[in-house]
Structure formats: C-alpha cells, structure tokens
Design an enzyme around this catalytic site. Sequence first.
Site, short mmCIF file in Angstrom:
data_model
loop_
_atom_site.label_atom_id
_atom_site.label_comp_id
_atom_site.label_asym_id
_atom_site.label_seq_id
_atom_site.Cartn_x
_atom_site.Cartn_y
_atom_site.Cartn_z
N GLY A 81 -1.04 12.77 43.41
CA GLY A 81 -1.45 11.49 42.84
C GLY A 81 -2.87 11.05 43.12
O GLY A 81 -3.11 9.87 43.40
N GLY B 273 -9.51 -2.78 35.74
CA GLY B 273 -9.25 -2.44 37.15
C GLY B 273 -7.97 -1.69 37.36
O GLY B 273 -7.46 -1.02 36.46
N HIS C 53 -28.07 25.28 57.83
CA HIS C 53 -27.77 24.03 57.12
C HIS C 53 -26.33 24.06 56.58
O HIS C 53 -25.71 25.13 56.54
CB HIS C 53 -28.78 23.79 55.99
N HIS C 54 -25.82 22.93 56.18
CA HIS C 54 -24.42 22.75 55.76
C HIS C 54 -23.44 23.12 56.89
O HIS C 54 -22.33 23.60 56.64
CB HIS C 54 -24.06 23.59 54.53
N ASN D 249 -8.55 -1.91 31.27
CA ASN D 249 -7.90 -3.18 31.64
C ASN D 249 -8.56 -3.81 32.86
O ASN D 249 -7.96 -4.56 33.61
CB ASN D 249 -6.39 -2.98 31.85
N ASP E 274 -27.06 27.87 47.81
CA ASP E 274 -27.73 29.11 48.23
C ASP E 274 -26.76 30.14 48.80
O ASP E 274 -26.94 31.34 48.62
CB ASP E 274 -28.87 28.82 49.23
N ASP F 36 -9.07 3.10 33.36
CA ASP F 36 -10.50 2.94 33.65
C ASP F 36 -10.81 3.26 35.12
O ASP F 36 -11.82 3.89 35.43
CB ASP F 36 -11.01 1.55 33.26
N GLU G 283 -1.88 -1.07 40.80
CA GLU G 283 -1.94 -1.54 42.19
C GLU G 283 -1.64 -3.04 42.29
O GLU G 283 -1.15 -3.51 43.32
CB GLU G 283 -3.33 -1.27 42.78
N GLU H 297 -17.82 19.43 43.21
CA GLU H 297 -16.77 20.39 43.61
C GLU H 297 -15.38 19.80 43.53
O GLU H 297 -14.39 20.52 43.38
CB GLU H 297 -17.05 20.92 45.01
C1 LIG Z 1 -8.23 9.32 45.15
C2 LIG Z 1 -7.33 8.13 45.07
N1 LIG Z 1 -7.78 6.94 45.52
C3 LIG Z 1 -6.99 5.85 45.43
C4 LIG Z 1 -5.73 5.92 44.91
C5 LIG Z 1 -4.85 4.70 44.79
N2 LIG Z 1 -4.60 4.36 43.41
C6 LIG Z 1 -3.48 4.74 42.77
S1 LIG Z 1 -3.38 4.19 41.21
C7 LIG Z 1 -4.86 3.41 41.33
C8 LIG Z 1 -5.40 2.59 40.22
C9 LIG Z 1 -5.47 3.27 38.91
O1 LIG Z 1 -6.11 2.39 38.05
P1 LIG Z 1 -6.36 2.76 36.57
O2 LIG Z 1 -6.70 4.16 36.45
O3 LIG Z 1 -7.34 1.80 36.00
O4 LIG Z 1 -4.92 2.58 35.91
P2 LIG Z 1 -4.20 1.24 35.40
O5 LIG Z 1 -3.02 1.04 36.27
O6 LIG Z 1 -5.17 0.12 35.48
O7 LIG Z 1 -3.80 1.54 34.00
C10 LIG Z 1 -5.41 3.60 42.61
C11 LIG Z 1 -6.71 3.05 43.05
C12 LIG Z 1 -5.30 7.19 44.48
N3 LIG Z 1 -4.09 7.37 43.98
N4 LIG Z 1 -6.13 8.25 44.55
MG LIG Z 2 -7.11 0.16 34.84
#
Ligand SMILES: Cc1ncc(C[n+]2csc(CCOP(=O)(O)OP(=O)(O)O)c2C)c(N)n1
Ligand SMILES: [Mg+2]
Length: 588
Positions: free
Chosen positions: A424, A480, A131-132, A478, A45, A451, A484, A68
């Site tokens: 990043g 996850g 609000h907000h 993959n 709004d 993913d 990491e 956003e």
């Molecule tokens: C907003 C945010 N949250 C958490 C992280 C920490 N982080 C860096 S890389 C990553 C995992 C990326 O996984 P994916 O996109 O599946 O790539 P893969 O290595 O599996 O190919 C995370 C959680 C980040 N960089 N940014």
């Molecule tokens: Mg992954």
Amino acid sequence: MTEVPRPTAVTAGMTGTGRWMRIGDFLLRRLEEAGVRHLFGVPGDYNLALLQQLQDTGRLGWVGTCNELNASYAADGYARLNGLGALVVTNGVGALSALNGVAGACSEHVPVVCICGSIPLRSIDRGLGMHHTMADGTWDHFLTAYGQVTAAQARITPRNAVTEIDRLILTAWREKLPVYLELPSDIAWLDIEVPADPLVLLEPPGDPERLRSCIAAIVARLSAAASPAILVDADVDRFGVAPELMRLAEKIQAPVAVMNTAKAVIDETFPYYLGLYNGRPSEPHVRELIESSDCLLAIGHRPIEVTTGDFTAMLPADTIHARGHSVDIGDDNYQAVTLKEVLRGVIDTIPPVTHRAAPRRGAAPVAGNHADSSGKLTQASYWQAVQGYLRPGDVVFVDNGTSYALFGLKFPANCTFVGSVNWGSIGYSVGALLGALTAAPQRRQLLFVGDGSLQVSAQELSTILRHDHKPVIFLINNGGYTIERGYLGRVEPYNDIANWAYADLPKVFCPDTSARSFVVRTVGELQEALSAPNDTAIFVESVMDAYDAPAAITASSNKGADLDYGPRGPHHRDHAQLRPSATGGPHG
Ligand SMILES: Cc1ncc(C[n+]2csc(CCOP(=O)(O)OP(=O)(O)O)c2C)c(N)n1
Ligand SMILES: [Mg+2]
C-alpha cells in the site's frame, strides 16, 4: 552478447566449457534467458560499465526512470505482467531510494532482481573511502538493509559470479520474491568462464511420495465434501495457477471467491466465480458459502486487516492451506511439492461432480449513467461511469485512496488487475503502469489514482509519454488525502495538499505529446472524456468534493482507526472523522 573464445580453462573449479564472457554481459545474458527484455533504473558512475554493456550488446531495452523508487515500482509492474522484472541502481543513494519499492515486491510476492552497481572491489580490498557510502570504511550497510526485504542477496565477485547470478535469478523466480545483487563496478568488464547452456526456469523436482500423498489427501477431502469452495489470494496469480483452479472448480462445481489482493485473478465472468471475500463486508451469499464450506481450499492465504474486513473473516477450522511450495491439511504438512503439480494432480484424479448448481451471482454494479449529466460529478456517478468504460482484456491499476472503489466493480473477461493491497505505498501505481506498459504495450491499460498518490511519483508520466505509451489515466482531484480523512483529521490541514494543474502535466512532461487531457466537473463532461478514442494517451482529471467518498471506503477507514488508535484515540473526538453519511463538506 560479447563472447570471447578462449582456450578451455584447466584451473581447478572451472567448468571447462570453453566459453568466456564478461561478468556484466553474463548477467545480462542470464536475465534475458530468464525472460527479462527491459531494465529500469537510473545511471550512476558505479553502474555505467554495466549500462555500456547493455548498450553495446543491444539485447535488452533500457527504460531510464526519473528516480529509483519509480524504477522499483516499474520493475514490479513489469514483473506482474512478464513473470520477472529487473532494475539497475547505483550504490547507496540509488539502492536506498529503491528500497521501499523492493520491499513492496517482497510484501506482494513479486519477483524482481534489483541490481546495484556498487563500489569497486578494489576500494574494499584497499579500504578506500568512496562516495555514496558513509565514508567510514564500511561497505555492507546496503547489502544488509536489502537482507531484510529480499529472498537472497549477493555481492558478485569473479569467483562467485556464475553460481550467484544463477542462484539469485532462480530464487526470485521460484519464490516469487525480490533479490538484491551488487555488481562491483570494477568487475563488470572482467572475463570469466561461463556455462554454455541457457538458464532454465524450472522448479526442482518434488518428492514423488509427498506429492502423491498430498494430492490423495486433497482429493479425499474435496470429494467427500458437500459444499467445497476455493479461496484465492495473490499467489494464485504469482504462481500462474488461475487456469488450474478454474479447471478444478469446474470439474467439482465448486465456487471460487477471491481476496481483494487477488481481484480479477479469477475471471469474473467465470460461472463458478463467487465474488470478493473479506469477512463481514462481503456480500452475504459469498460469506455464507466460504464460511460454512465443509472443505475450503485456500491458496496462498495471507490475511491482514484490510483483506479480512478487520479480521472478521472466519475460515472453516479445517481449511486446506496450499502455498507455492507446501500444503497444510489437518495435522499434515507437505513439503517438497509445488502448487502447480499439486493442483494438476488433483484435477487429474478427482471424480467429476455434476449435480451442484452454479453459485448465485451478486447483483452486478450498475454501469452507465443515471445521474443528471449537468450535475456535479460525485464518487457515485463517477464509478458508475467507469463500470461502463471497462473492456475485456484491460489492465487496470489502482492506487491507495478512494480509487479503491474499483474493488466493487465487476470486471469483464480477461482483465488484469494490478494493485498493492498489502504494502500500500502511495504512488506505486504510476511507476507500475510504466512497467506494465513496457511489458505489454499492446493491451489497453487504465490507471485509477488520487491526487495525493499521483504527487508522489508523477514524474514517471514523462517516461510513459516519452515512450509513446497510450494509457488512460483517471485522476481524482479532491484536494488531498480523502481516504485518510476517514481515519482522522476530517478537516485538518495535514490532509490537504497543493492543487496542481494536473491536466496540464502531459504537456509539461512531454511538450510535443499527442495525449488528450480533460478536466471534468460534471457527469456530462466525464462522458465526453470517456468517448475519446484510445489512439493517444488520455488523461482525465475529475474534480470532486474532498468530503465525498464511497461509503464502504469511509466505513473501512473508520474501522481502521479503531484498530490503529484504540479506544482512547483522537478519532473519538466529535467530527474527527469523515463518516459514511457525511458528504456535505467541512461542517457535515
Ligand atoms: C508512501 C506512503 N505514504 C503515506 C501513505 C498513507 N496514505 C495512504 S492513502 C493516502 C492518501 C491518498 O490520497 P489520494 O491519493 O489523494 O486518494 P483519495 O483518497 O483522496 O482519493 C495516504 C497519504 C501511504 N500509504 N504510502
Ligand atoms: Mg485525493
């Protein structure tokens, strides 16, 4: 634009131009004059009055995003290709959702104007709870928060609108940094007297003596050197000086290396392009030429652990450091100069060199596919195939994760690389892709995303398809956060994520889409997907092992853990980390 002729003002302080405009219309006019043709964002709004002006004037395009955060990423991606980007959010809830992305623009030096339709001035004057907000009679929290991540901020009033709108837009453009502008909802439709002249994006003139001395000092050092070299960081892209640097390199036959924040900023087919410099992990000949140069010219150098091979980068002690608006040479610091003027002056006055050999090239990564086409897709065979897919002129996006393997590929001529190496934030690339497609729909744009990263901002795929863009999206499924696993938690459930039917997403997000979707598990299936024509969007879900990662990436994660957790950290436990050699699954 809605422009109402009025009698010339006689009030003190007025410009007397005789041009009157509504404040919101003036803001949109200034953005357009600064080269912005689209705005990203989410209605609320408090910003609807401005959006109605956008609609009524029909000069700027509106690209509504799902949230956003993605709007901020889109404005950043748009600015990377267009030179300036902007988003519109609503008070508090919208502004704070965009804060991460705007902070990313600050970290990455990207000029973005964040416009927040905010609570009416009336409510501030009268102390009305709205609000907000925190409902406690305060109204400065969000302006203050943005003060930490932007180069300039302002709450617009009818008195300051003309000066502040121009100041913010010019600051964003000159500094290559984001700015934050609050437009109270009850003033967007008020008339003010405005300048007739368009806003001109120009740097203020520098100090002629400082410029001359700075150019002379650089020329003296570079021309006396036996092995000059140039090191490029992201600001070379942001300040648009890659052509100048290439001309300089050619004129003095000096090699140019880039940091990974500046991948492809220097055309990788350029004869004096040396490669990526990031300390110890660099190719030996790149390291040698940069570290032993007797006159290194570094542009916009902002070293962090992931751009310096964990601080193993060692620039020569007397490196010349040139930045957007200042230069350090030995003990001298030059202010009131601009990078482009400095480089042009150096090019014009430096004597040409003809006796130095072009730098040796590193071995080009192998394109095509040498793996058995029925064999399971691996990271190694995947990136080999991707190398063969890249074409001159592509815009290539990378998100955090094993997709960072892209840094090891050789890019054809005239490619643009978009990443967020310093900030990043995972998910950035999907929003940024929307922004860049909006800015340059005619270019082929490729996204490489994991993913885990896609799950953060996947909704924006719907906006990409809704606007009938035709990117190629390469998703690595993959299971996850593989990158990491190289830090900690090789097999821990916190690095696992839900499995989605990723390749179905285009249909889910845009039921009548013509996008082609593929799920590939073998090299042959990947090759088939890669042969699809680019007349539609293409979505390629590549299923790979959770414990398969390019060795350089795993090694970098392992090193990162040493830095992050120290000698007594949990990563020292047996099998706590995915290691470069361990690709054989949970017990490997
Ligand atoms: C907003 C945010 N949250 C958490 C992280 C920490 N982080 C860096 S890389 C990553 C995992 C990326 O996984 P994916 O996109 O599946 O790539 P893969 O290595 O599996 O190919 C995370 C959680 C980040 N960089 N940014
Ligand atoms: Mg992954």
